[in-house]
Design an enzyme around this catalytic site. Structure first.
Site, PDB file in Angstrom:
ATOM      1  N   ASP A  35       0.295  67.344 -13.330  1.00  0.00           N
ATOM      2  CA  ASP A  35      -0.341  66.505 -14.349  1.00  0.00           C
ATOM      3  C   ASP A  35       0.561  66.430 -15.567  1.00  0.00           C
ATOM      4  O   ASP A  35       0.664  65.405 -16.231  1.00  0.00           O
ATOM      5  CB  ASP A  35      -1.673  67.120 -14.794  1.00  0.00           C
ATOM      6  CG  ASP A  35      -2.692  67.082 -13.687  1.00  0.00           C
ATOM      7  OD1 ASP A  35      -2.340  66.598 -12.598  1.00  0.00           O
ATOM      8  OD2 ASP A  35      -3.825  67.544 -13.917  1.00  0.00           O
ATOM      9  N   TYR A  36       1.209  67.547 -15.842  1.00  0.00           N
ATOM     10  CA  TYR A  36       2.069  67.625 -17.016  1.00  0.00           C
ATOM     11  C   TYR A  36       3.227  66.627 -16.905  1.00  0.00           C
ATOM     12  O   TYR A  36       3.506  65.863 -17.824  1.00  0.00           O
ATOM     13  CB  TYR A  36       2.571  69.056 -17.164  1.00  0.00           C
ATOM     14  CG  TYR A  36       3.602  69.212 -18.248  1.00  0.00           C
ATOM     15  CD1 TYR A  36       3.227  69.192 -19.586  1.00  0.00           C
ATOM     16  CD2 TYR A  36       4.947  69.382 -17.928  1.00  0.00           C
ATOM     17  CE1 TYR A  36       4.166  69.325 -20.581  1.00  0.00           C
ATOM     18  CE2 TYR A  36       5.896  69.519 -18.922  1.00  0.00           C
ATOM     19  CZ  TYR A  36       5.502  69.487 -20.248  1.00  0.00           C
ATOM     20  OH  TYR A  36       6.430  69.617 -21.224  1.00  0.00           O
ATOM     21  N   SER A  84     -26.947  39.525  -1.312  1.00  0.00           N
ATOM     22  CA  SER A  84     -27.369  40.903  -1.031  1.00  0.00           C
ATOM     23  C   SER A  84     -27.664  41.029   0.459  1.00  0.00           C
ATOM     24  O   SER A  84     -27.604  40.044   1.197  1.00  0.00           O
ATOM     25  CB  SER A  84     -28.582  41.262  -1.870  1.00  0.00           C
ATOM     26  OG  SER A  84     -29.609  40.377  -1.557  1.00  0.00           O
ATOM     27  N   LEU A  85     -27.995  42.231   0.876  1.00  0.00           N
ATOM     28  CA  LEU A  85     -28.224  42.469   2.301  1.00  0.00           C
ATOM     29  C   LEU A  85     -29.710  42.581   2.587  1.00  0.00           C
ATOM     30  O   LEU A  85     -30.470  43.098   1.757  1.00  0.00           O
ATOM     31  CB  LEU A  85     -27.561  43.786   2.710  1.00  0.00           C
ATOM     32  CG  LEU A  85     -26.042  43.850   2.628  1.00  0.00           C
ATOM     33  CD1 LEU A  85     -25.572  45.291   2.748  1.00  0.00           C
ATOM     34  CD2 LEU A  85     -25.427  43.001   3.727  1.00  0.00           C
ATOM     35  N   LYS A 116     -23.693  52.945   2.662  1.00  0.00           N
ATOM     36  CA  LYS A 116     -24.168  52.045   1.610  1.00  0.00           C
ATOM     37  C   LYS A 116     -24.103  52.820   0.299  1.00  0.00           C
ATOM     38  O   LYS A 116     -24.983  53.619  -0.015  1.00  0.00           O
ATOM     39  CB  LYS A 116     -25.587  51.571   1.907  1.00  0.00           C
ATOM     40  CG  LYS A 116     -26.035  50.487   0.955  1.00  0.00           C
ATOM     41  CD  LYS A 116     -27.301  49.817   1.478  1.00  0.00           C
ATOM     42  CE  LYS A 116     -27.662  48.603   0.649  1.00  0.00           C
ATOM     43  NZ  LYS A 116     -27.963  48.890  -0.726  1.00  0.00           N
ATOM     44  N   GLU A 173     -18.047  48.655  -4.366  1.00  0.00           N
ATOM     45  CA  GLU A 173     -19.116  49.289  -5.123  1.00  0.00           C
ATOM     46  C   GLU A 173     -18.509  50.312  -6.068  1.00  0.00           C
ATOM     47  O   GLU A 173     -17.755  51.190  -5.641  1.00  0.00           O
ATOM     48  CB  GLU A 173     -20.061  49.989  -4.124  1.00  0.00           C
ATOM     49  CG  GLU A 173     -21.378  50.377  -4.692  1.00  0.00           C
ATOM     50  CD  GLU A 173     -22.405  49.239  -4.667  1.00  0.00           C
ATOM     51  OE1 GLU A 173     -22.030  48.080  -4.343  1.00  0.00           O
ATOM     52  OE2 GLU A 173     -23.561  49.520  -4.990  1.00  0.00           O
ATOM     53  N   CYS A 434     -38.406  69.704 -38.677  1.00  0.00           N
ATOM     54  CA  CYS A 434     -39.240  69.557 -37.474  1.00  0.00           C
ATOM     55  C   CYS A 434     -38.984  70.783 -36.582  1.00  0.00           C
ATOM     56  O   CYS A 434     -37.836  71.015 -36.161  1.00  0.00           O
ATOM     57  CB  CYS A 434     -38.855  68.248 -36.784  1.00  0.00           C
ATOM     58  SG  CYS A 434     -39.692  67.932 -35.238  1.00  0.00           S
TER      59      CYS A 434
HETATM   60  S1  IVH Z   1     -21.447  44.427   2.116  1.00  0.00           S
HETATM   61  C1  IVH Z   1     -23.183  39.928   1.525  1.00  0.00           C
HETATM   62  N1  IVH Z   1     -21.032  46.975   2.234  1.00  0.00           N
HETATM   63  O1  IVH Z   1     -25.376  46.868  -1.288  1.00  0.00           O
HETATM   64  C2  IVH Z   1     -23.271  41.275   0.987  1.00  0.00           C
HETATM   65  N2  IVH Z   1     -22.466  46.180   0.523  1.00  0.00           N
HETATM   66  O2  IVH Z   1     -27.715  44.404  -1.038  1.00  0.00           O
HETATM   67  C3  IVH Z   1     -22.134  42.063   1.465  1.00  0.00           C
HETATM   68  N3  IVH Z   1     -23.324  47.934  -0.958  1.00  0.00           N
HETATM   69  O3  IVH Z   1     -25.092  44.671  -3.810  1.00  0.00           O
HETATM   70  C4  IVH Z   1     -22.248  43.435   0.978  1.00  0.00           C
HETATM   71  N4  IVH Z   1     -22.306  49.610   0.023  1.00  0.00           N
HETATM   72  O4  IVH Z   1     -23.119  46.155  -3.683  1.00  0.00           O
HETATM   73  C5  IVH Z   1     -21.667  45.994   1.586  1.00  0.00           C
HETATM   74  N5  IVH Z   1     -20.536  49.226   2.483  1.00  0.00           N
HETATM   75  C6  IVH Z   1     -21.159  48.246   1.825  1.00  0.00           C
HETATM   76  C7  IVH Z   1     -21.975  48.496   0.706  1.00  0.00           C
HETATM   77  C8  IVH Z   1     -22.622  47.421   0.083  1.00  0.00           C
HETATM   78  C9  IVH Z   1     -23.109  49.253  -0.963  1.00  0.00           C
HETATM   79  C10 IVH Z   1     -24.190  47.221  -1.911  1.00  0.00           C
HETATM   80  C11 IVH Z   1     -23.626  45.924  -2.417  1.00  0.00           C
HETATM   81  C12 IVH Z   1     -24.774  44.968  -2.493  1.00  0.00           C
HETATM   82  C13 IVH Z   1     -25.898  45.707  -1.877  1.00  0.00           C
HETATM   83  C14 IVH Z   1     -26.486  44.886  -0.754  1.00  0.00           C
END
Ligand code: IVH
Length: 670
Positions: A35-36, A84-85, A116, A173, A434
């Site tokens: 690190d140094y 979103s998924l 996830k 993420e 207090c």
């Molecule tokens: S794929 C079309 N892969 O989960 C969406 N998402 O509702 C493609 N997330 O907001 C997302 N881990 O931020 C994907 N391995 C992963 C993930 C991931 C977390 C989050 C993502 C998204 C939410 C899905």
């Protein structure tokens, strides 16, 4: 080459070197310099950039430490909507998903299983291998430009290597690793601030900080999970992830089972079951598994519904959840006056323990849950130890139920509460009048990390306070044997211990005293920085706002707090009294102490010519390093003298510990 060209060349070279070492350290976990040595290179670049601002690149490794301020985050439209998924919770739902897919593409499907990650989504654009923009998800169509903050995340490359596409976006993420979350909350505890609720909210709050220096200090991390662009050369998600790894991104480690290619629902379930069982051993939080159709061609054929891609789905873990009734809300007052609402619940069994209380964190949390008195609430225990209320069973709410109103006055001293703009918590401003704040400040003063006064604890403080013997930290030093012995449950021996503890505490160094007096936002590290910079309390008292913020790690909030503290006559009086009792308000012994060796572990061995072994050890400590006697994988340096044992040398070599001689050591602290 003329001089300017030489400088330009040098900056380019240093940038390349620093980027390489950053990648080795953070992404590969295989540092090849200390690190140094890294800091020396970074300082060299910083100095050149200061002198020649015309050569500063927005992606310079110096941006990693932050400094850029974002006053307002600009809204940016996403090129590809950020969807979103859809969620599933069981094998049968997964089977249904596969059946739906097979109706559209009548072929065998290969899937990629991923974790996830529980954080905040980010889209990062690169042009010609340079990071140009990082955008939050926002509403999926447009998000906020948080580029300056994202540049401080060490696992995100600022400049790419290998054969990257000219123009693309990578999504992932951003999360706060558990270790960093705990560290942050420990620091919050040290300065008496309310704790952050969980890593995810903290990551999201951190990403929206205006001061990127704060972001850099918190230690966010990022996993990438998708590459978006035109005419990409790869044909599957798996290939994209691997490619991203080659360009310098941190990608999920297959050897740790963070990612797996599979061909059936049974294999998917195997992955799910494995992580449902092992997820609490991960160094970060996950809230499920993500399953993706691997082949891009099939992904395109499957397409999207209005909200989600058809080719991916998440499998969410079921957190243990129970229903119970909210009996009341009480409000705790911390040592800095911060008010924490606590839910009192009808006791209920959850994951093997009886839960009676849950933190509600702050007024916003109560509002978000829409809590009413006597509501039936769902309580969940995830990875965190403290259970949380995740929702309300509205079906059971009585029509005339009263909403929980956050208190307006201190439950102890009745002073009207305040809430500053941008802060989540309410505070009781009656700092010196207090009771819980007074007692809390004394408890902090005597605590182990502060004055470490033997023989005393919160109960003793309570006794002293209730008996009217101690109303502030200075009063502690006026206690006599007769005062103490009069109190219930205190024997001669304890009384003597307390007096001895107080006497010994007078030897604590200035930086500890500065931390102990409890200036808001002045934690251990800040106290050290202030003490080492100003050397005496008088110079801190007289320091201007500009003088304070010029010190490393001291921002506006801390500077204001220091100034306000010393503006108060009562605090000045306490300092005056403590001085008169003999506490250290100046740096002692070695005023040249530094933190150059912070977080570095040393072993010294053999005989030295310029300094004695004892002096050497002292120098290590004075400069923030740690002495240990035997070599392990945690040792950073072996300072080797004459006639040192061959075994130590051999072990150090085997473990890759840096071996330096006495001159090299002295050079390090020069
Ligand atoms: S794929 C079309 N892969 O989960 C969406 N998402 O509702 C493609 N997330 O907001 C997302 N881990 O931020 C994907 N391995 C992963 C993930 C991931 C977390 C989050 C993502 C998204 C939410 C899905």
């Amino acid at each position: 080459m003329n001089e300017l060209n030489q400088i330009k060349h040098k900056i380019k070279h240093l940038t390349k070197e620093l980027n390489k070492h950053n990648y080795k350290y953070y992404v590969l976990n295989e540092p090849s310099i200390s690190d140094y040595e890294f800091d020396i290179l970074l300082k060299e670049l910083e100095e050149l950039e200061k002198k020649y601002p015309q050569f500063v690149s927005p992606n310079s490794p110096t941006k990693r430490v932050g400094g850029d301020i974002t006053k307002t985050f600009q809204t940016v439209k996403h090129i590809y909507p950020m969807l979103s998924l859809a969620n599933t919770y069981s094998k049968s739902e997964l089977v249904e998903w596969e059946n739906r897919l097979k109706k559209i593409v009548d072929t065998d499907i290969e899937y990629v299983c991923e974790l996830k990650y529980d954080g905040v989504a980010i889209g990062i654009r690169y042009e010609n291998g340079e990071l140009v923009k990082a955008i939050t998800r926002g509403d999926g169509t447009q998000g906020e430009d948080v580029t300056a903050n994202v540049r401080t995340i060490k696992t995100i490359p600022l400049t790419l290597k290998g054969d990257y596409p000219t123009n693309f976006e990578i999504r992932g993420e951003i999360f706060l690793p558990l270790k960093n979350f705990e560290k942050l909350n420990n620091e919050r505890e040290d300065i008496g601030e309310p704790l952050y609720a969980n890593p995810r909210n903290t990551a999201s709050g951190t990403l929206k900080q205006q001061d990127s220096r704060i972001v850099a200090q918190r230690g966010l991390d990022c996993f990438l999970y998708g590459v978006y662009g035109e005419n990409l050369s790869f044909k599957s998600h798996y290939e994209a992830v691997k490619k991203a790894g080659e360009w310098g991104f941190k990608i999920p480690d297959e050897s740790k089972n963070y990612l797996k290619k599979v061909k059936s629902i049974d294999e998917i379930m195997e992955f799910v079951t494995y992580w449902d069982k092992h997820r609490h051993q991960l160094p970060f939080e996950i809230d499920g598994i993500v399953l993706k159709v691997n082949n891009y061609h099939l992904q395109n054929e499957l397409g999207f519904t209005a909200k989600n891609p058809r080719w991916a789905i998440s499998y969410k873990f079921k957190a243990e959840k129970v229903e119970t009734q909210l009996e009341s809300v009480s409000y705790q007052v911390g040592r800095t006056g911060a008010i924490t609402p606590v839910a009192n619940l009808t006791p209920v069994l959850l994951a093997g323990t009886t839960v009676k209380r849950a933190s509600l964190h702050n007024a916003d949390q109560i509002k978000k849950l829409g809590l009413h008195l006597n509501d039936f609430v769902y309580v969940e225990k995830g990875g965190e130890i403290i259970p949380k209320i995740v929702g309300v069973n509205l079906d059971k709410r009585k029509a005339d139920a009263t909403p929980i109103q956050f208190i307006t006055h201190c439950p102890i001293c009745t002073t009207e509460l305040i809430r500053k703009d941008g802060e989540a918590n309410h505070y009781c401003p009656n700092e010196l009048g207090c009771a819980p704040q007074i007692k809390g400040k004394i408890e902090h003063f005597i605590s182990r990390k502060a004055m470490d006064i033997d023989g005393m604890g919160p109960e003793t403080i309570e006794l002293f306070y209730d008996a009217g013997l101690v109303k502030n930290i200075a009063d502690l030093y006026t206690l006599t044997f007769n005062d103490i012995i009069k109190l219930e449950r205190i024997a001669d021996k304890t009384a003597n211990n307390i007096l001895q503890g107080l006497e010994t505490s007078k030897q604590r160094p200035f930086e500890r005293v500065l931390f102990a007096i409890g200036i808001r936002y002045v934690g251990e590290t800040v106290a050290k920085k202030l003490a080492r910079h100003f050397l005496t309390i008088d110079r801190i008292i007289n320091a201007s706002y500009e003088g304070l913020i010029a010190v490393e790690e001291i921002g506006e909030k801390i500077a204001e707090s220091v100034i306000n503290y010393f503006k108060d006559e009562r605090n000045q009086q306490i300092i005056g009294r403590l001085k008169s009792y003999g506490l250290h308000f100046e740096m002692q012994v070695n005023e040249h102490a530094t933190d150059k060796l912070e977080n570095q572990t040393f072993v010294i061995s053999g005989v030295f010519e310029k300094v004695s072994r004892t002096e050497l050890k002292k120098l290590i400590e004075e400069n923030g390093g740690k002495n240990t006697s035997s070599i392990s994988s945690k040792t950073d340096y072996l300072v080797a003298g004459k006639n040192m044992g061959p075994k130590k040398l051999e072990k150090a070599e085997r473990l890759g510990v840096k071996i330096i001689n006495e001159d090299e050591f002295l050079e390090m602290i020069k």
